[in-house]
Design a protein around this motif. Sequence first.
Motif, short mmCIF file in Angstrom:
data_model
loop_
_atom_site.label_atom_id
_atom_site.label_comp_id
_atom_site.label_asym_id
_atom_site.label_seq_id
_atom_site.Cartn_x
_atom_site.Cartn_y
_atom_site.Cartn_z
N TRP A 94 43.46 40.65 49.15
CA TRP A 94 43.86 40.51 47.74
C TRP A 94 44.68 41.72 47.31
O TRP A 94 44.59 42.80 47.92
CB TRP A 94 42.63 40.34 46.85
N SER A 95 45.48 41.54 46.28
CA SER A 95 46.26 42.64 45.70
C SER A 95 45.59 43.13 44.43
O SER A 95 44.74 42.43 43.85
CB SER A 95 47.68 42.16 45.38
N PHE A 96 45.99 44.29 43.97
CA PHE A 96 45.38 44.82 42.74
C PHE A 96 45.82 44.03 41.50
O PHE A 96 45.08 43.97 40.51
CB PHE A 96 45.65 46.31 42.60
N ALA A 97 46.97 43.41 41.55
CA ALA A 97 47.37 42.52 40.46
C ALA A 97 46.41 41.33 40.40
O ALA A 97 45.99 40.92 39.30
CB ALA A 97 48.81 42.06 40.66
N GLU A 98 46.06 40.81 41.57
CA GLU A 98 45.10 39.70 41.62
C GLU A 98 43.70 40.16 41.20
O GLU A 98 42.97 39.42 40.52
CB GLU A 98 45.06 39.10 43.02
N TYR A 99 43.34 41.37 41.58
CA TYR A 99 42.06 41.94 41.18
C TYR A 99 41.98 42.07 39.66
O TYR A 99 40.97 41.68 39.04
CB TYR A 99 41.90 43.30 41.86
N ALA A 100 43.04 42.58 39.05
CA ALA A 100 43.08 42.71 37.59
C ALA A 100 43.01 41.34 36.92
O ALA A 100 42.33 41.16 35.90
CB ALA A 100 44.35 43.44 37.16
N ALA A 101 43.68 40.36 37.52
CA ALA A 101 43.65 39.00 36.96
C ALA A 101 42.24 38.41 37.02
O ALA A 101 41.79 37.74 36.08
CB ALA A 101 44.64 38.11 37.71
N GLU A 102 41.55 38.66 38.12
CA GLU A 102 40.18 38.14 38.25
C GLU A 102 39.24 38.84 37.26
O GLU A 102 38.36 38.19 36.65
CB GLU A 102 39.67 38.34 39.68
N LEU A 103 39.43 40.14 37.07
CA LEU A 103 38.64 40.85 36.06
C LEU A 103 38.92 40.29 34.66
O LEU A 103 38.00 40.13 33.85
CB LEU A 103 38.99 42.35 36.09
N SER A 104 40.18 40.01 34.37
CA SER A 104 40.55 39.44 33.08
C SER A 104 39.85 38.10 32.88
O SER A 104 39.29 37.82 31.81
CB SER A 104 42.07 39.23 32.99
N LYS A 105 39.86 37.29 33.92
CA LYS A 105 39.25 35.96 33.86
C LYS A 105 37.75 36.05 33.59
O LYS A 105 37.20 35.30 32.77
CB LYS A 105 39.51 35.24 35.19
N GLN A 106 37.08 36.98 34.27
CA GLN A 106 35.61 37.06 34.15
C GLN A 106 35.14 37.80 32.91
O GLN A 106 34.01 37.58 32.46
CB GLN A 106 35.02 37.71 35.42
N THR A 107 35.96 38.68 32.36
CA THR A 107 35.55 39.44 31.17
C THR A 107 36.10 38.86 29.88
O THR A 107 35.61 39.18 28.80
CB THR A 107 36.02 40.91 31.27
N GLY A 108 37.16 38.02 29.99
CA GLY A 108 37.80 37.51 28.78
C GLY A 108 38.71 38.54 28.12
O GLY A 108 39.25 38.31 27.05
N LYS A 109 38.90 39.68 28.81
CA LYS A 109 39.80 40.72 28.30
C LYS A 109 41.14 40.61 29.02
O LYS A 109 41.23 39.99 30.09
CB LYS A 109 39.23 42.12 28.57
N GLU A 110 42.14 41.23 28.46
CA GLU A 110 43.43 41.28 29.15
C GLU A 110 43.50 42.61 29.90
O GLU A 110 43.75 43.66 29.30
CB GLU A 110 44.59 41.16 28.16
N ILE A 111 43.25 42.56 31.19
CA ILE A 111 43.22 43.77 32.01
C ILE A 111 44.46 43.78 32.90
O ILE A 111 44.71 42.82 33.64
CB ILE A 111 41.93 43.83 32.84
N ALA A 112 45.23 44.83 32.80
CA ALA A 112 46.50 44.92 33.51
C ALA A 112 46.35 45.78 34.76
O ALA A 112 45.44 46.61 34.87
CB ALA A 112 47.57 45.53 32.61
N TYR A 113 47.24 45.57 35.71
CA TYR A 113 47.33 46.48 36.86
C TYR A 113 48.40 47.50 36.55
O TYR A 113 49.53 47.17 36.22
CB TYR A 113 47.69 45.70 38.13
N ASN A 114 47.99 48.78 36.66
CA ASN A 114 48.87 49.89 36.33
C ASN A 114 49.15 50.69 37.61
O ASN A 114 48.41 51.61 37.95
CB ASN A 114 48.19 50.78 35.27
N PRO A 115 50.20 50.33 38.36
CA PRO A 115 50.49 51.08 39.59
C PRO A 115 51.09 52.44 39.29
O PRO A 115 51.98 52.55 38.43
CB PRO A 115 51.49 50.18 40.33
#
Length: 284
Positions: A200-221
């Motif tokens: 998985w990529s960190f963009a996908e990781y951030a998207a999964e966190l967003s999905k599970q928390t209901g927050k908008e979590i971005a990947y900041n490289p």
Amino acid sequence: MSIVVTGATGQLGRHVVEQLLEKVPADQITAVVRNAEKAADLADRGVKIALADYSAPASFDGLFSAGDKVLLISGSEIGNDRVGQHKVVINAAKAAGVALLAYTSALGSLTAALADEHRGTEEALLASGLPYVLLRNGWYHENYTENLAPVLQYNAVTQAAGEGRVSSASRADYAAAAVAVLTGEGHENKTYELGGDEAWSFAEYAAELSKQTGKEIAYNPVSVEAFTGILTGAGLPEPLAAILAGVDASVEKGELVVSTGDLSRLAGRPTTPIADAIAVALKG
């Protein structure tokens, strides 16, 4: 004959001992620990407890017996002569004539400085002439999911990995592979490259966190230098921060992608998805 697990009360070691207890009688397991109190629950369940410290060679004198299978879990003090510490165990195992020594190493593809001590240990193990297994563990889900507080505070996943992907798996997954080697046959002098089934990529990781928390979590490289600064700002010593940031550079190069299937094959089941690890962490 015992199955001996060093670092048995550590984060990986506990998983190994728990899974061994499901497969072999408790009195066939020896847990090597630095603090007997931390192993009291294991002793209560019939596991043999041995007190020893990688930094005290004499503490390993007579600890192993001929025919033992030993799991050497790498020391946690990164950059503090881990090769020397591991050699203490290797030398004691050789003197005793153990049947097998398995070592939790790092992926063969990893060029980051973190791998240096693992390579040095592998060289010492091969030079010893002992029957060996190299368990080259990839990255753990928990390296990320156990550090969610700043991510949730700032709604951002900050890493220096670019668009690189990670074949991570859970500690329980890697423990299952170790248990398979310690309780099975035909693993002598084998090297296993271990990682999760799905990279998985960190963009996908951030998207999964967003999905599970209901927050908008971005990947900041960020750059490796910037990430090193962030880690030192969080209280890590600069040398350790640089080593960890260097792993992200390896992620960007694709060095933490594993396609061997060794981990799920040894575990006898698919590896744990990162989404499941995130769910467990958020509940905790």
